[in-house]
Write a protein that holds these residues in place. Structure first.
Motif, PDB file in Angstrom:
ATOM      1  N   THR A   1       0.832  -1.202   0.000  1.00 38.66           N
ATOM      2  CA  THR A   1       0.000   0.000   0.000  1.00 38.66           C
ATOM      3  C   THR A   1       0.865   1.249   0.000  1.00 38.66           C
ATOM      4  O   THR A   1       2.003   1.242   0.482  1.00 38.66           O
ATOM      5  CB  THR A   1      -0.937   0.028   1.221  1.00 38.66           C
ATOM      6  N   VAL A   2       0.321   2.326  -0.549  1.00 39.34           N
ATOM      7  CA  VAL A   2       1.027   3.601  -0.596  1.00 39.34           C
ATOM      8  C   VAL A   2       0.111   4.702  -0.078  1.00 39.34           C
ATOM      9  O   VAL A   2      -1.114   4.575  -0.085  1.00 39.34           O
ATOM     10  CB  VAL A   2       1.501   3.950  -2.026  1.00 39.34           C
ATOM     11  N   THR A   3       0.717   5.788   0.348  1.00 38.02           N
ATOM     12  CA  THR A   3      -0.019   6.971   0.785  1.00 38.02           C
ATOM     13  C   THR A   3      -0.061   7.982  -0.349  1.00 38.02           C
ATOM     14  O   THR A   3       0.976   8.269  -0.967  1.00 38.02           O
ATOM     15  CB  THR A   3       0.657   7.599   2.015  1.00 38.02           C
ATOM     16  N   VAL A   4      -1.247   8.506  -0.642  1.00 39.05           N
ATOM     17  CA  VAL A   4      -1.412   9.499  -1.702  1.00 39.05           C
ATOM     18  C   VAL A   4      -1.827  10.823  -1.064  1.00 39.05           C
ATOM     19  O   VAL A   4      -2.834  10.901  -0.356  1.00 39.05           O
ATOM     20  CB  VAL A   4      -2.464   9.063  -2.728  1.00 39.05           C
ATOM     21  N   GLU A   5      -1.049  11.847  -1.301  1.00 35.81           N
ATOM     22  CA  GLU A   5      -1.366  13.209  -0.852  1.00 35.81           C
ATOM     23  C   GLU A   5      -2.012  13.943  -2.019  1.00 35.81           C
ATOM     24  O   GLU A   5      -1.407  14.074  -3.088  1.00 35.81           O
ATOM     25  CB  GLU A   5      -0.088  13.919  -0.408  1.00 35.81           C
ATOM     26  N   VAL A   6      -3.249  14.397  -1.855  1.00 34.01           N
ATOM     27  CA  VAL A   6      -3.980  15.038  -2.940  1.00 34.01           C
ATOM     28  C   VAL A   6      -3.709  16.542  -2.923  1.00 34.01           C
ATOM     29  O   VAL A   6      -3.961  17.223  -1.923  1.00 34.01           O
ATOM     30  CB  VAL A   6      -5.490  14.767  -2.835  1.00 34.01           C
ATOM     31  N   LEU A   7      -3.203  17.058  -4.048  1.00 35.86           N
ATOM     32  CA  LEU A   7      -2.900  18.484  -4.183  1.00 35.86           C
ATOM     33  C   LEU A   7      -3.919  19.095  -5.135  1.00 35.86           C
ATOM     34  O   LEU A   7      -3.985  18.734  -6.320  1.00 35.86           O
ATOM     35  CB  LEU A   7      -1.481  18.685  -4.724  1.00 35.86           C
ATOM     36  N   ALA A   8      -4.732  20.004  -4.622  1.00 36.39           N
ATOM     37  CA  ALA A   8      -5.741  20.676  -5.448  1.00 36.39           C
ATOM     38  C   ALA A   8      -5.088  21.786  -6.259  1.00 36.39           C
ATOM     39  O   ALA A   8      -4.123  22.417  -5.827  1.00 36.39           O
ATOM     40  CB  ALA A   8      -6.847  21.242  -4.567  1.00 36.39           C
ATOM     41  N   ALA A   9      -5.623  22.033  -7.430  1.00 33.92           N
ATOM     42  CA  ALA A   9      -5.074  23.064  -8.303  1.00 33.92           C
ATOM     43  C   ALA A   9      -5.548  24.449  -7.881  1.00 33.92           C
ATOM     44  O   ALA A   9      -6.628  24.621  -7.326  1.00 33.92           O
ATOM     45  CB  ALA A   9      -5.493  22.801  -9.744  1.00 33.92           C
ATOM     46  N   ARG A  10      -4.712  25.425  -8.164  1.00 39.53           N
ATOM     47  CA  ARG A  10      -5.071  26.835  -7.996  1.00 39.53           C
ATOM     48  C   ARG A  10      -5.262  27.424  -9.384  1.00 39.53           C
ATOM     49  O   ARG A  10      -4.382  27.302 -10.245  1.00 39.53           O
ATOM     50  CB  ARG A  10      -3.946  27.559  -7.247  1.00 39.53           C
ATOM     51  N   ASP A  11      -6.404  28.058  -9.638  1.00 32.43           N
ATOM     52  CA  ASP A  11      -6.680  28.629 -10.951  1.00 32.43           C
ATOM     53  C   ASP A  11      -5.984  29.977 -11.102  1.00 32.43           C
ATOM     54  O   ASP A  11      -6.124  30.858 -10.254  1.00 32.43           O
ATOM     55  CB  ASP A  11      -8.177  28.791 -11.164  1.00 32.43           C
ATOM     56  N   VAL A  12      -5.231  30.117 -12.206  1.00 32.91           N
ATOM     57  CA  VAL A  12      -4.441  31.322 -12.459  1.00 32.91           C
ATOM     58  C   VAL A  12      -4.772  31.826 -13.856  1.00 32.91           C
ATOM     59  O   VAL A  12      -4.669  31.069 -14.828  1.00 32.91           O
ATOM     60  CB  VAL A  12      -2.931  31.022 -12.358  1.00 32.91           C
ATOM     61  N   PRO A  13      -5.188  33.103 -14.008  1.00 30.40           N
ATOM     62  CA  PRO A  13      -5.444  33.651 -15.342  1.00 30.40           C
ATOM     63  C   PRO A  13      -4.128  33.927 -16.070  1.00 30.40           C
ATOM     64  O   PRO A  13      -3.195  34.502 -15.501  1.00 30.40           O
ATOM     65  CB  PRO A  13      -6.207  34.948 -15.065  1.00 30.40           C
ATOM     66  N   LEU A  14      -4.047  33.511 -17.335  1.00 32.57           N
ATOM     67  CA  LEU A  14      -2.820  33.680 -18.098  1.00 32.57           C
ATOM     68  C   LEU A  14      -2.868  34.972 -18.904  1.00 32.57           C
ATOM     69  O   LEU A  14      -2.752  34.977 -20.122  1.00 32.57           O
ATOM     70  CB  LEU A  14      -2.599  32.478 -19.026  1.00 32.57           C
ATOM     71  N   GLY A  15      -3.087  36.097 -18.206  1.00 37.43           N
ATOM     72  CA  GLY A  15      -2.949  37.415 -18.806  1.00 37.43           C
ATOM     73  C   GLY A  15      -4.096  37.829 -19.722  1.00 37.43           C
ATOM     74  O   GLY A  15      -4.785  37.014 -20.320  1.00 37.43           O
ATOM     75  N   GLY A  16      -4.305  39.168 -19.831  1.00 36.45           N
ATOM     76  CA  GLY A  16      -5.244  39.721 -20.790  1.00 36.45           C
ATOM     77  C   GLY A  16      -6.682  39.735 -20.303  1.00 36.45           C
ATOM     78  O   GLY A  16      -7.059  39.022 -19.387  1.00 36.45           O
ATOM     79  N   PRO A  17      -7.548  40.557 -20.962  1.00 32.49           N
ATOM     80  CA  PRO A  17      -8.942  40.674 -20.547  1.00 32.49           C
ATOM     81  C   PRO A  17      -9.737  39.393 -20.793  1.00 32.49           C
ATOM     82  O   PRO A  17     -10.739  39.152 -20.132  1.00 32.49           O
ATOM     83  CB  PRO A  17      -9.469  41.831 -21.409  1.00 32.49           C
ATOM     84  N   ARG A  18      -9.314  38.574 -21.772  1.00 33.86           N
ATOM     85  CA  ARG A  18      -9.976  37.294 -22.018  1.00 33.86           C
ATOM     86  C   ARG A  18      -9.028  36.165 -21.593  1.00 33.86           C
ATOM     87  O   ARG A  18      -8.756  35.244 -22.351  1.00 33.86           O
ATOM     88  CB  ARG A  18     -10.333  37.161 -23.495  1.00 33.86           C
ATOM     89  N   ALA A  19      -8.508  36.271 -20.406  1.00 39.74           N
ATOM     90  CA  ALA A  19      -7.436  35.392 -19.956  1.00 39.74           C
ATOM     91  C   ALA A  19      -7.819  33.922 -20.013  1.00 39.74           C
ATOM     92  O   ALA A  19      -8.918  33.543 -19.623  1.00 39.74           O
ATOM     93  CB  ALA A  19      -7.030  35.761 -18.537  1.00 39.74           C
TER      94      ALA A  19
END
Length: 337
Positions: free
Chosen positions: A27-45
């Motif tokens: 068995t293994v231990t899994v650490e769940v890392l949630a994503a952080r949403d980041v806009p990639l620039g511009g008004p329609r990022a």
């Protein structure tokens, strides 16, 4: 890809290596890392889902940055258009699922990033590049990953590599190994520390057991489907989540528990037992390194050179303002499987 945040986090990663074994029953231990949403620039990022780095974990092996984006309707967001921007002390790994991106850099490389094809750029001493989705792209979908260079290679000359890995099948799962080695398939692309990077496509209900190196950390970045690590008590991993498995695992048993095909990026590598600082697009060894890199980029230093052929309005992406305080340490301790 550039980090377009105007107030990027400073990261000083000091890795303390602990070695151990997975449970006696595998068995293994899994650490769940949630994503952080980041806009990639511009008004329609275009929004990217960032799972590395974060406060809970800064590195997986030498993997130090993971952005997952799409499927993105280019007609709605405008797609990707990243002006000339710098990098030091790292390698960028571009991997697409759909769409096409045009790459230009200060070595004079003009390359296309296409699905199933690896583009790896080595910044080392310093490089600048641009990334623009092509006019024919309708849906843009993929990952952008960075690898921290170890100290002995941090100042290495800039370089660029392109590789098209062959797809093969194991237990009905389609696999492409773009870095390192898995199930006897090895990528010819050079890395400065032991690394693994592979794409797995699992049909609905498919299960696969992957032998892995016990001295490596691993990460499972889920793009589609719901992935259960069968030899773990953890909840299944959802799209955009990254499951971290520490040192000591001998195998990872994965199952797609959704009714749709699943796609996973498997990352792995030996822990980087060094102190590094990552801020904006720079990776160095000290606060002073980052200050110097920023000043040299601002002053159009030959450390980074000039990108030719980019048609956008911004020909030199401004660097963010440094924080008022000294870039502070952050620890990264490899976990146990």
């Amino acid at each position: 890809m550039s980090n377009l945040e105007t107030r990027p986090d400073e990261i000083d990663c000091r890795s303390t290596v602990h070695r151990g074994d997975a449970g006696a029953d595998g068995t293994v231990t899994v650490e769940v890392l949630a994503a952080r949403d980041v806009p990639l620039g511009g008004p329609r990022a275009m929004t990217v889902h960032r799972t590395l780095p974060q406060r809970r974990r800064s590195l997986i092996g030498a993997w130090c940055f993971a952005d997952h984006y799409g499927p993105d309707d280019v007609s709605a967001t405008g797609g990707m258009d990243v002006p000339p921007h710098p990098h030091t002390g790292l390698q960028t790994v571009s991997w697409l699922f759909s769409g096409e991106i045009e790459h230009r850099d200060t070595m004079g490389n003009h390359a296309m990033v296409r699905p199933g094809e690896l583009n790896l750029m080595t910044a080392g001493h310093g490089i600048a590049h641009t990334e623009v989705s092509t006019p024919d792209t309708t849906i843009l979908h993929g990952v952008q990953l960075w690898v921290a260079l170890p100290e002995f290679a941090a100042d290495t000359p800039r370089d660029f590599a392109h590789h098209i890995p062959s797809a093969f099948h194991h237990d009905d799962v389609e696999i492409r190994v773009f870095l390192g080695e898995l199930l006897g398939e090895r990528s010819p692309v050079h890395t400065f520390t032991p690394l693994l990077g592979a794409e797995l496509r699992l049909p609905p209900g498919a299960q696969i057991e992957l032998p892995v190196t016990t001295a490596h950390e691993h990460g499972l970045l889920v793009d589609a489907g719901v992935i259960r690590v069968v030899n773990s008590a953890a909840e299944p991993l959802q799209p955009t989540e990254l499951g971290y498995i520490g040192l000591g695992a001998t195998a990872l048993c994965l199952r797609n528990e959704s009714d749709e095909p699943a796609r996973v990026i498997l990352l792995g590598g030996a822990p980087l037992d060094e102190q590094i600082i990552m801020w904006w697009n720079f990776l160095g060894r000290s606060h002073e390194d980052i200050v110097a890199f920023r000043q040299q980029w601002t002053e159009h230093s030959e450390r980074f050179g000039q990108v030719e052929g980019y048609s956008g309005d911004v020909q030199h992406l401004p660097a963010p303002t440094l924080p008022n305080s000294r870039l502070s340490p952050r620890h990264n301790i490899p976990g146990q499987a």
